[in-house]
Design a protein around this motif. Sequence first.
Motif, PDB file in Angstrom:
ATOM      1  N   VAL A 194       0.866  -1.172   0.000  1.00 46.97           N
ATOM      2  CA  VAL A 194       0.000   0.000   0.000  1.00 46.97           C
ATOM      3  C   VAL A 194       0.908   1.229   0.000  1.00 46.97           C
ATOM      4  O   VAL A 194       1.780   1.351   0.862  1.00 46.97           O
ATOM      5  CB  VAL A 194      -0.913   0.020   1.254  1.00 46.97           C
ATOM      6  CG1 VAL A 194      -1.790   1.270   1.262  1.00 46.97           C
ATOM      7  CG2 VAL A 194      -1.768  -1.245   1.303  1.00 46.97           C
ATOM      8  N   ASN A 229      -2.789   2.121  -4.593  1.00 48.18           N
ATOM      9  CA  ASN A 229      -2.423   3.534  -4.658  1.00 48.18           C
ATOM     10  C   ASN A 229      -3.326   4.326  -3.713  1.00 48.18           C
ATOM     11  O   ASN A 229      -4.461   4.640  -4.042  1.00 48.18           O
ATOM     12  CB  ASN A 229      -2.563   4.038  -6.099  1.00 48.18           C
ATOM     13  CG  ASN A 229      -2.142   5.501  -6.237  1.00 48.18           C
ATOM     14  OD1 ASN A 229      -1.879   6.182  -5.244  1.00 48.18           O
ATOM     15  ND2 ASN A 229      -2.092   5.979  -7.474  1.00 48.18           N
ATOM     16  N   ALA A 230      -2.766   4.628  -2.534  1.00 46.68           N
ATOM     17  CA  ALA A 230      -3.506   5.421  -1.535  1.00 46.68           C
ATOM     18  C   ALA A 230      -2.694   6.677  -1.242  1.00 46.68           C
ATOM     19  O   ALA A 230      -2.558   7.094  -0.099  1.00 46.68           O
ATOM     20  CB  ALA A 230      -3.734   4.601  -0.268  1.00 46.68           C
ATOM     21  N   LEU A 238       3.030  -1.351   4.135  1.00 42.81           N
ATOM     22  CA  LEU A 238       2.597   0.001   3.827  1.00 42.81           C
ATOM     23  C   LEU A 238       3.792   0.938   3.813  1.00 42.81           C
ATOM     24  O   LEU A 238       4.638   0.894   4.697  1.00 42.81           O
ATOM     25  CB  LEU A 238       1.569   0.483   4.847  1.00 42.81           C
ATOM     26  CG  LEU A 238       0.933   1.846   4.492  1.00 42.81           C
ATOM     27  CD1 LEU A 238      -0.528   1.875   4.875  1.00 42.81           C
ATOM     28  CD2 LEU A 238       1.666   2.992   5.150  1.00 42.81           C
ATOM     29  N   GLY A 253       1.112   5.091   0.663  1.00 43.33           N
ATOM     30  CA  GLY A 253       0.391   6.197   1.276  1.00 43.33           C
ATOM     31  C   GLY A 253      -0.187   5.795   2.613  1.00 43.33           C
ATOM     32  O   GLY A 253      -0.997   4.875   2.688  1.00 43.33           O
ATOM     33  N   GLY A 274      -5.005   4.675   3.210  1.00 42.92           N
ATOM     34  CA  GLY A 274      -3.998   3.611   3.187  1.00 42.92           C
ATOM     35  C   GLY A 274      -4.042   2.794   4.471  1.00 42.92           C
ATOM     36  O   GLY A 274      -3.938   1.559   4.448  1.00 42.92           O
ATOM     37  N   ASP A 327       5.053   4.927   3.469  1.00 42.95           N
ATOM     38  CA  ASP A 327       4.548   6.302   3.569  1.00 42.95           C
ATOM     39  C   ASP A 327       5.679   7.283   3.788  1.00 42.95           C
ATOM     40  O   ASP A 327       6.635   7.012   4.506  1.00 42.95           O
ATOM     41  CB  ASP A 327       3.566   6.435   4.737  1.00 42.95           C
ATOM     42  CG  ASP A 327       3.014   7.858   4.866  1.00 42.95           C
ATOM     43  OD1 ASP A 327       2.315   8.307   3.939  1.00 42.95           O
ATOM     44  OD2 ASP A 327       3.303   8.515   5.874  1.00 42.95           O
TER      45      ASP A 327
END
Lengths: 470, 400
Positions: B9, B229-230, B32, B11, B16, B34
């Motif tokens: 993930v 795509n978050a 994830l 973002g 997200g 970020d």
Amino acid sequence: MIRRELVILGAGPAGMAAAITAGRCGIRATVIDENATSGGQIFRQPPKSFVTSDSPADDENAARGTDLRKELASLGDRIELLPATTVWGYFPQRQIAIRNEQGWQMIEAKQLILAPGAYEFVPPFPGWTLPGVMTPGAAQSMVKTMKILPGKRVLVAGSGPFLLVVAAQLHAAGVEVVGVVEAVRRRDILRHFPDLLSNRKLLGQGRRYYRTLQQAGIPFHWGHLVTEAHGNESVEQATITACDSQSRPQGRSTTISLDTLCVGYGFVPRIELAQMADCHVQYSDLLGSWIPEVDENFETSVPGVRVAGDGGGVAGAIAAELQGTLAALAALHQLGQLDASAFEQQRTPIVFRLNKLQKFRRALDQIYRIRSGLLDLALPDTIVCRCEELTRQEVETGIQFGGTDIPTLKVSTRLGMGPCQGKMCWSMAARMIAAQTGKSIADIGPVRVRPPVGPLEIADLLNPQLLETS
Amino acid sequence: MKQTADVIVVGGGVIGGAVAFELARRSVDVLLLDKSLPGRATSASAGGLWPVGEAVGLGCGIIHHQSRAASDGISSELVLPTVFRDFLIRSNECFPKLAEELKEISAVDIEYESEGNGLFFLYFNEDEQRFVETIASGLPGGSKFKMLDANEVKQLEPQLTDDLLGAAVLANEHQLNPMYLAEGFKRAAIALGAQFRHNTLVTGLCREADRVVGVQVGDQVLTCNTVVNAAGAWAGNLAAAAGLRVPVFPVRGQIVLTQSLPHTLSACLSTSGCYMLQKKHGEVLIGSTTENTGFDVSVTAEAITQLCRAAVQTVPILRNVGIKRVWSGLRPGTQDELPILGPMENVTGYVNAAGGFRTGIVAAPLTGRVLAQAIVGETPDVAIDPFLANRFQRSTAAFA
Ligand SMILES: Cc1cc2nc3c(=O)[nH]c(=O)nc-3n(C[C@H](O)[C@H](O)[C@H](O)COP(=O)(O)OP(=O)(O)OC[C@H]3O[C@@H](n4cnc5c(N)ncnc54)[C@H](O)[C@@H]3O)c2cc1C
Ligand SMILES: Cc1cc2nc3c(=O)[nH]c(=O)nc-3n(C[C@H](O)[C@H](O)[C@H](O)COP(=O)(O)OP(=O)(O)OC[C@H]3O[C@@H](n4cnc5c(N)ncnc54)[C@H](O)[C@@H]3O)c2cc1C
């Protein structure tokens, strides 16, 4: 919005010197300071109604302050003085937003000199949020400007020559100073003694303060820290502990009874407005803080924005005055008010004087630099971020869950989201992140600041007319 | 640190986080990534849970449409399609249980407040009254407004101005702390086995023919079966790196936050000039502008003063209250104001979780759930077809 040639933020030694320099050159500077009277931190003035006949004619500082203020006054209307006015924000293209009792306004400056001074640094330790625990500066301003005594039995602790000044002032005001606790060990000073000799005048001043305290029988604890403040409703006792060269508590502890505890470990530049202006800042390990990068004319990375005095790295009142003068000369040169040769001619002797102060200053910075042990005094349940009431444990958890940079830590814990915007807690948080990740403090970066700087009420913004456009 | 995962993930905002949480509770191996960029919407958000309110254009919507229409009149065109309203209502219904789950799994309190008076749209003149009445008449029974006259409103909210004509009330529309919601999702996901890497900027997507096979982090490649795509307002840029067109654009919102106050407001208030809500820690939040100023996250004196003026007109005692902070954030905007969810045509291994716009917080629980369901092959609780990116190909005129 109104336009001005030269705007100076801060009426301390740096700002006053800058305004005087401009005035002499025929440029009417706009000087803004949140205090009702000019003078900045060192020449702090009691409000007029407080002046009593027995006000001690403090010392040389007061004399210099009076001189500067007189000069400022003699400029008459060659200066636009805005007292009791806060700069609450910086907006692109040298626009600064100000407020006072009458309302708010945006001023666009052709040249801007930021001379905001510094604030006192206090690392979190158990009990530091108890009533009766305050900074030496707060105690000083109580006796100096408000003519009230902070308490009956006061312990002055932390680090730096400022402790001597405050202890002496409190003593002179009739307070029982039960001791001075200095984190630095005596031998750490002796090592730098040769460099201190480069400025016998300032050294002499320090020694005089020290002697005064000794004559008064005030105990001086070198190489000690306040490791805990105790009390129920308010502070009643402090534990002091011997420490090593990195200010890590090590060795014997003693407990001292008191009703007021002053703690301050020197000064950290106020850089919020420079940050808001997007000026490049760099981390200074020696000062333990971020400082705006400036060139030899005190210009930051943002054209037309200069930083002078303690706001650019703490250097004391004399250096502040010289820097303010230099910044103003450069601004005047930019404004076309000083040709190249006049600029050089006026500049050179001041640069010379400023350089002469360097050695002494470096020595002080070395001696009193903020050592890592100070940022490890907090226990798990000690409040670290006072505004949002976060304990060390809560911050630790935030870091464990990935808050390994300041923006992430901020949104996961609220650290630094209070009115002080991380001024107080940043050092500790950065140190904790560094310990967990092995990153350098410089890599961790400063907190991001948002308007307003200082107090601003909604009502202030409802009235947008404050100055005549001229 | 591992170089591969089943799902990556990109973002770590609320969306997200929600997707990672729902995947982790389905035992999916999820990573994830970020990098908290200036403007992250979740940190800037008001935290209003106003499914019907926002869907019919109140709250932030009315401000947005006024600034778009550039005329002073308010029209009922700002009502969003029913499928989206229903989506938001359903998502909003998740919060009571979600708040407990997150507290249990992650120990994070998302400060979900269901005790308030709901969302009030305050009207000051007959035009505004007609406007809400028109909207109300189009609503199904359950989500209808209750209309109150000035006296009734003031009894519930004594701090409101006397200049008021009345209010439309949505009793089930509350608020929470959006940062803690994202943090709760994140910590719960970690507790359930997800991996998080912070301060990690994804610089590109790795594509092999019609398949996305991983992401690029500087010169490192992390491989996976599916990329989500978050990336909030940056989702379009991320997709573009793989030659995909995800028409998300930043819509700046500026907010003013007061110092902490004693209890002042029980309801969330919406007017045509601003919305207001008192947060758990006592601050009153005054929002918000909607501006198309790209990725610029500055605040402007004009916006701040406008919001303050609108706030004082509604709640006069705010006049002498201090401002704690002002900030701005970037909403992940879309042209039709609906999110962009799910897979895309002609490419596999890629899923959108984008375009949360002005309702990303309230939409997060259901968004996370249906996308996780779609990824693991369950039938989503709510069909995601209306939110697929291909709607923009069908009508290219919809965005220019
Ligand atoms: C609390 C304190 C006490 C001190 N006491 C002593 C002492 O007794 N003896 C000694 O030798 N040194 C002392 N110092 C150090 C000494 O004051 C400084 O070295 C010197 O004053 C630096 O001058 P300056 O002009 O750079 O800043 P300052 O003198 O600090 O002046 C800056 C001025 O700018 C104002 N200002 C800042 N931001 C804003 C804003 N956003 N809007 C409006 N106004 C603003 C401040 O209120 C201040 O008046 C003290 C410092 C502090 C912080
Ligand atoms: C002022 C304001 C008020 C709002 N009020 C409300 C409200 O009351 N109620 C409501 O429901 N909604 C509200 N919203 C909308 C809501 O906040 C958003 O829709 C929601 O937060 C979007 O979440 P997100 O996770 O998609 O985006 P974000 O929160 O922006 O998260 C995206 C994350 O991805 C990161 N990222 C981007 N690109 C990369 C990359 N290449 N690599 C790594 N990381 C990357 C970003 O830095 C960010 O951390 C508001 C928004 C704003 C701005």
